[in-house]
Write a protein that holds these residues in place. Structure first.
Motif, PDB file in Angstrom:
ATOM      1  N   GLY A 112       0.812  -1.203   0.000  1.00  0.00           N
ATOM      2  CA  GLY A 112       0.000   0.000   0.000  1.00  0.00           C
ATOM      3  C   GLY A 112       0.847   1.255   0.000  1.00  0.00           C
ATOM      4  N   CYS A 113       0.325   2.337   0.557  1.00  0.00           N
ATOM      5  CA  CYS A 113       1.118   3.553   0.768  1.00  0.00           C
ATOM      6  C   CYS A 113       1.935   3.337   2.034  1.00  0.00           C
ATOM      7  N   CYS A 114       3.229   3.494   1.944  1.00  0.00           N
ATOM      8  CA  CYS A 114       4.078   3.197   3.104  1.00  0.00           C
ATOM      9  C   CYS A 114       5.308   4.090   3.110  1.00  0.00           C
ATOM     10  N   VAL A 115       5.870   4.271   4.286  1.00  0.00           N
ATOM     11  CA  VAL A 115       7.204   4.841   4.357  1.00  0.00           C
ATOM     12  C   VAL A 115       8.177   3.692   4.138  1.00  0.00           C
ATOM     13  N   ALA A 116       9.392   3.998   3.714  1.00  0.00           N
ATOM     14  CA  ALA A 116      10.392   2.952   3.524  1.00  0.00           C
ATOM     15  C   ALA A 116      10.482   2.126   4.804  1.00  0.00           C
ATOM     16  N   PRO A 117      10.253   0.809   4.733  1.00  0.00           N
ATOM     17  CA  PRO A 117      10.202  -0.007   5.954  1.00  0.00           C
ATOM     18  C   PRO A 117      11.361   0.190   6.926  1.00  0.00           C
ATOM     19  N   PRO A 118      12.620   0.376   6.466  1.00  0.00           N
ATOM     20  CA  PRO A 118      13.694   0.577   7.451  1.00  0.00           C
ATOM     21  C   PRO A 118      13.493   1.790   8.350  1.00  0.00           C
ATOM     22  N   LEU A 119      12.757   2.801   7.863  1.00  0.00           N
ATOM     23  CA  LEU A 119      12.537   3.989   8.683  1.00  0.00           C
ATOM     24  C   LEU A 119      11.637   3.706   9.877  1.00  0.00           C
ATOM     25  N   LYS A 120      10.919   2.587   9.819  1.00  0.00           N
ATOM     26  CA  LYS A 120      10.055   2.217  10.943  1.00  0.00           C
ATOM     27  C   LYS A 120      10.862   1.615  12.094  1.00  0.00           C
ATOM     28  N   MET A 121      12.121   1.307  11.832  1.00  0.00           N
ATOM     29  CA  MET A 121      13.003   0.749  12.856  1.00  0.00           C
ATOM     30  C   MET A 121      13.743   1.916  13.504  1.00  0.00           C
ATOM     31  N   GLY A 122      13.539   2.095  14.773  1.00  0.00           N
ATOM     32  CA  GLY A 122      14.066   3.269  15.465  1.00  0.00           C
ATOM     33  C   GLY A 122      15.555   3.484  15.323  1.00  0.00           C
ATOM     34  N   PHE A 123      16.338   2.393  15.207  1.00  0.00           N
ATOM     35  CA  PHE A 123      17.789   2.550  15.186  1.00  0.00           C
ATOM     36  C   PHE A 123      18.301   3.231  13.921  1.00  0.00           C
ATOM     37  N   THR A 124      17.472   3.305  12.872  1.00  0.00           N
ATOM     38  CA  THR A 124      17.925   3.968  11.643  1.00  0.00           C
ATOM     39  C   THR A 124      17.906   5.483  11.775  1.00  0.00           C
ATOM     40  N   LEU A 125      17.153   6.002  12.754  1.00  0.00           N
ATOM     41  CA  LEU A 125      17.062   7.451  12.968  1.00  0.00           C
ATOM     42  C   LEU A 125      18.035   7.833  14.073  1.00  0.00           C
ATOM     43  N   LYS A 126      19.131   8.476  13.691  1.00  0.00           N
ATOM     44  CA  LYS A 126      20.168   8.806  14.658  1.00  0.00           C
ATOM     45  C   LYS A 126      19.854  10.060  15.467  1.00  0.00           C
ATOM     46  N   ASP A 127      18.923  10.869  14.983  1.00  0.00           N
ATOM     47  CA  ASP A 127      18.548  12.105  15.668  1.00  0.00           C
ATOM     48  C   ASP A 127      17.042  12.292  15.481  1.00  0.00           C
ATOM     49  N   LYS A 128      16.249  11.724  16.379  1.00  0.00           N
ATOM     50  CA  LYS A 128      14.801  11.731  16.213  1.00  0.00           C
ATOM     51  C   LYS A 128      14.195  13.131  16.280  1.00  0.00           C
ATOM     52  N   PRO A 129      14.643  14.028  17.161  1.00  0.00           N
ATOM     53  CA  PRO A 129      14.102  15.395  17.140  1.00  0.00           C
ATOM     54  C   PRO A 129      14.355  16.099  15.809  1.00  0.00           C
ATOM     55  N   ALA A 130      15.526  15.895  15.220  1.00  0.00           N
ATOM     56  CA  ALA A 130      15.837  16.515  13.926  1.00  0.00           C
ATOM     57  C   ALA A 130      14.953  15.925  12.833  1.00  0.00           C
ATOM     58  N   PHE A 131      14.684  14.618  12.908  1.00  0.00           N
ATOM     59  CA  PHE A 131      13.816  13.995  11.911  1.00  0.00           C
ATOM     60  C   PHE A 131      12.391  14.518  12.057  1.00  0.00           C
ATOM     61  N   LYS A 132      11.973  14.778  13.260  1.00  0.00           N
ATOM     62  CA  LYS A 132      10.654  15.358  13.502  1.00  0.00           C
ATOM     63  C   LYS A 132      10.563  16.733  12.839  1.00  0.00           C
ATOM     64  N   ARG A 133      11.607  17.539  12.945  1.00  0.00           N
ATOM     65  CA  ARG A 133      11.607  18.860  12.296  1.00  0.00           C
ATOM     66  C   ARG A 133      11.590  18.708  10.777  1.00  0.00           C
ATOM     67  N   PHE A 134      12.280  17.702  10.274  1.00  0.00           N
ATOM     68  CA  PHE A 134      12.283  17.403   8.836  1.00  0.00           C
ATOM     69  C   PHE A 134      10.863  17.135   8.342  1.00  0.00           C
ATOM     70  N   ILE A 135      10.130  16.315   9.073  1.00  0.00           N
ATOM     71  CA  ILE A 135       8.744  16.003   8.709  1.00  0.00           C
ATOM     72  C   ILE A 135       7.881  17.264   8.765  1.00  0.00           C
ATOM     73  N   SER A 136       8.048  18.063   9.784  1.00  0.00           N
ATOM     74  CA  SER A 136       7.241  19.270   9.947  1.00  0.00           C
ATOM     75  C   SER A 136       7.472  20.256   8.812  1.00  0.00           C
ATOM     76  N   HIS A 137       8.710  20.377   8.359  1.00  0.00           N
ATOM     77  CA  HIS A 137       9.016  21.255   7.225  1.00  0.00           C
ATOM     78  C   HIS A 137       8.258  20.795   5.975  1.00  0.00           C
ATOM     79  N   ILE A 138       8.258  19.496   5.730  1.00  0.00           N
ATOM     80  CA  ILE A 138       7.592  18.969   4.544  1.00  0.00           C
ATOM     81  C   ILE A 138       6.080  19.185   4.640  1.00  0.00           C
ATOM     82  N   GLU A 139       5.526  18.957   5.803  1.00  0.00           N
ATOM     83  CA  GLU A 139       4.083  19.135   5.981  1.00  0.00           C
ATOM     84  C   GLU A 139       3.642  20.567   5.680  1.00  0.00           C
ATOM     85  N   ALA A 140       4.543  21.524   5.844  1.00  0.00           N
ATOM     86  CA  ALA A 140       4.194  22.930   5.609  1.00  0.00           C
ATOM     87  C   ALA A 140       4.089  23.266   4.121  1.00  0.00           C
ATOM     88  N   TRP A 141       4.608  22.390   3.256  1.00  0.00           N
ATOM     89  CA  TRP A 141       4.532  22.650   1.823  1.00  0.00           C
ATOM     90  C   TRP A 141       3.119  22.357   1.316  1.00  0.00           C
TER      91      TRP A 141
END
Length: 231
Positions: A172-201
């Motif tokens: 279906g519609c999905c994020v890349a499965p590895p991104l669902k594994m927490g260890f792939t995100l080395k800076d979760k607060p920064a990734f949260k800001r990344f998502i927020s920037h995209i949502e503003a577009w």
């Protein structure tokens, strides 16, 4: 190639993954200065070059995720005048001589045509996503994928889909499965800001490299898929 919006075209292709064909999509944008911006280059052929030439001159080659470099060298040789922008892991795989690394803080050389954001601290992908302002299109490589549901699992492709790809998250519609594994995100607060920037577009479609373009309710689908990263 087919046109999907104002000054934006796509070309469909495929490659083999674990013995099954994986759909690929290259995106071509005609910039406000007339040059062509080519995202996620696919296999190059004389017919494809003719189609490209009919649109304009290739000014930029963009390989925005570490896993999308297979045909980049062919394009660099075919279009030596084009400027090359790549994710941080690609120079280790492709013998490039002149290139720019896509990364936070980089000058936006496509201002007026694109806004962009690079994934922070996700070395598996180092992906940069783009918002093409004139066509209101979000352009992604591996970040978001879209595989329509299948009822018929006949043949090897169907079996691979049912028993390999879907169970690990390619469904279906999905994020890349590895991104669902927490260890792939080395800076979760920064990734949260990344998502927020995209949502503003103000995007109304998501042009994925793998799967079917998301044309309906694109912003709502993106928000639903990425809600986990904002919690």
């Amino acid at each position: 190639m087919r046109q999907i919006g104002e000054n934006i075209w796509v070309h469909e292709d495929s490659m083999q993954m674990l013995g099954a064909p994986l759909g690929l999509r290259m995106t071509i944008v005609r910039l406000s200065n007339g040059g062509l911006w080519v995202h996620s280059p696919t296999a190059l052929s004389p017919q494809l070059q003719e189609g490209i030439a009919a649109l304009g001159q290739v000014a930029y080659l963009v390989a925005a995720s570490n896993n999308h470099s297979k045909w980049l060298q062919d394009w660099c040789e075919a279009y030596p005048e084009a400027e090359v922008y790549v994710s941080a892991g690609i120079p280790c795989k492709v013998p490039l001589t002149h290139y720019h690394i896509l990364q936070p803080g980089m000058e936006n050389v496509w201002a007026g045509d694109f806004e962009w954001q690079s994934m922070p601290s996700v070395p598996l992908f180092n992906e940069t996503v783009f918002y093409h302002v004139p066509s209101q299109s979000l352009i992604v490589t591996d970040f978001i994928q879209h595989y329509p549901e299948q009822d018929d699992y006949a043949g090897m492709v169907g079996m691979m889909t049912k028993y390999v790809f879907e169970p690990i998250g390619f469904k279906g519609c999905c994020v890349a499965p590895p991104l669902k594994m927490g260890f792939t995100l080395k800076d979760k607060p920064a990734f949260k800001r990344f998502i927020s920037h995209i949502e503003a577009w103000a995007f109304t479609r998501i042009v994925v490299t793998h799967g079917t373009i998301i044309e309906d309710d694109a912003k709502a689908i993106f928000q639903d898929l990425t809600r986990r990263f904002l919690q």
